[in-house]
Design an enzyme around this catalytic site. Structure first.
Site, PDB file in Angstrom:
ATOM      1  N   GLU A 151       0.843  -1.201   0.000  1.00  0.00           N
ATOM      2  CA  GLU A 151       0.000   0.000   0.000  1.00  0.00           C
ATOM      3  C   GLU A 151       0.873   1.244   0.000  1.00  0.00           C
ATOM      4  OE1 GLU A 151      -3.525  -0.482   2.567  1.00  0.00           O
ATOM      5  OE2 GLU A 151      -3.274   1.617   3.103  1.00  0.00           O
ATOM      6  N   GLU A 170      -3.222  10.259   3.038  1.00  0.00           N
ATOM      7  CA  GLU A 170      -4.458  10.340   3.819  1.00  0.00           C
ATOM      8  C   GLU A 170      -4.559  11.718   4.468  1.00  0.00           C
ATOM      9  OE1 GLU A 170      -5.288   6.157   5.784  1.00  0.00           O
ATOM     10  OE2 GLU A 170      -3.207   6.751   6.133  1.00  0.00           O
ATOM     11  N   ASP A 183       0.100   5.269   0.540  1.00  0.00           N
ATOM     12  CA  ASP A 183      -1.023   6.117   0.965  1.00  0.00           C
ATOM     13  C   ASP A 183      -0.743   7.606   0.989  1.00  0.00           C
ATOM     14  OD1 ASP A 183      -2.830   4.029   1.916  1.00  0.00           O
ATOM     15  OD2 ASP A 183      -1.402   3.726   3.533  1.00  0.00           O
TER      16      ASP A 183
END
Ligand SMILES: *[C@@H]1O[C@H](CO)[C@@H](O)[C@H](O)[C@H]1NC(C)=O
Length: 302
Positions: free
Chosen positions: A124, A128, A126
């Protein structure tokens, strides 16, 4: 020389001096040019040519011209979309505008993942946006997971930033570049973080999909869970537009060329590197590498 004129001298000298000082302060805090605008190398695509609704379809609207999508979170649901294809590398960007006011606990995410293909040991990458309370800035958290919790431990590589603008006022371009050599996070084409491939164990190499989501991350998102989502302020709305995708889908021919991070190809240019240093010196608020309570045996890159 009269006493008065000699007294005035230091005062006179202070004027240009303080002006220069203020000017230098302003220059030090002005957004530097990265010298290379990676977003300009790609053309915006329509939402449905790149993405599909993944969940919460009733909490998502696509503009009639398909240039934009709005997703929101309320007490009943959040919402998410997912790229139609998996990619083996790529440049993924969107212009995003966040909600102002009380948004604690709300997580607006733009990320790459293969968690649906490899549950329990996924990769992953990310970005955010961690909601906040009035008067405090949003936090942009970046993270890299490799093989998820394959060995029973989840190794996060969080770096958190504040932004040099208010992300609730206008759309800004946020991007993840993932190529075989490096991951670079960009905000308005300024690299904010570079994660180099040092070895296979610490670098995501399996195909990933791109996602955009809004969800309730109250247990940890805002000041480590101190402030939670408060649904008196619902709906929590995030807007995405100007979707850019470059690079190679998992089905592209082997000749497909990954997107380089700079005009020179491998690695950032000096100007990009200076711009990234400016961000990290002024807006970096957390770096996993300098967290001494973390077990660094699984993060040799630190
Ligand atoms: C530092 O690392 C520890 C252990 O992983 C974690 O519990 C803590 O939240 C981290 N500190 C911050 C400020 O994120």
């Amino acid at each position: 020389m009269s006493p008065t004129s000699s007294q005035s001298k230091p005062y006179m000298a202070l004027l240009p001096c303080s002006f220069l000082f203020l000017l230098m302060l302003c220059l030090a805090n002005a957004q530097p040019s990265p010298g290379y605008y990676i977003s300009a190398k790609h053309s915006p695509i329509s939402f449905y040519s790149g993405y599909n609704t993944l969940w919460g379809p009733q909490h998502q609207t696509v503009s009639p011209d398909q240039s934009s999508v709005t997703i929101w979170l309320d007490k009943s649901s959040g919402s998410g979309f997912k790229s139609r294809q998996p990619y083996r590398n790529g440049y993924f960007a969107a212009s995003i505008k966040l909600q102002a006011g009380y948004t604690a606990g709300v997580n607006t995410a733009f990320y790459l993942s293969n968690n649906e293909a490899h549950p329990g040991f996924h990769d992953e990458v990310d970005m955010e946006f961690l909601g906040t309370i009035p008067g405090k800035p949003y936090t942009l958290q970046t993270n890299v997971y490799v093989m998820g919790s394959g060995d029973g431990r989840i190794v996060g590589r969080e770096m958190r930033f504040h932004l040099w603008f208010d992300p609730t006022v206008d759309f800004h371009n946020y991007a993840i570049l993932w190529n075989p050599d490096e991951i670079v996070y960009f905000v308005d084409d300024i690299p904010i973080r570079q994660y180099l491939r040092k070895n296979d164990a610490t670098y995501p190499r399996r195909p990933m999909w791109a996602y955009g989501t809004i969800w309730d991350a109250s247990p940890w998102a805002t000041e480590n869970g101190k402030y939670k989502a408060d649904y008196r302020y619902q709906p929590f709305v995030s807007r995405f537009t100007k979707f850019l995708i470059g690079g190679c889908s998992a089905f592209a021919s082997p000749n497909c060329q990954p997107v380089p991070s700079s005009p020179t190809g491998y690695g950032l240019s000096n100007m990009q590197y200076m711009a990234m240093r400016w961000v990290q010196q002024n807006y970096l608020v957390y770096n996993y590498c300098t967290n001494s309570t973390k077990d660094h045996s699984l993060t040799p890159e630190c």
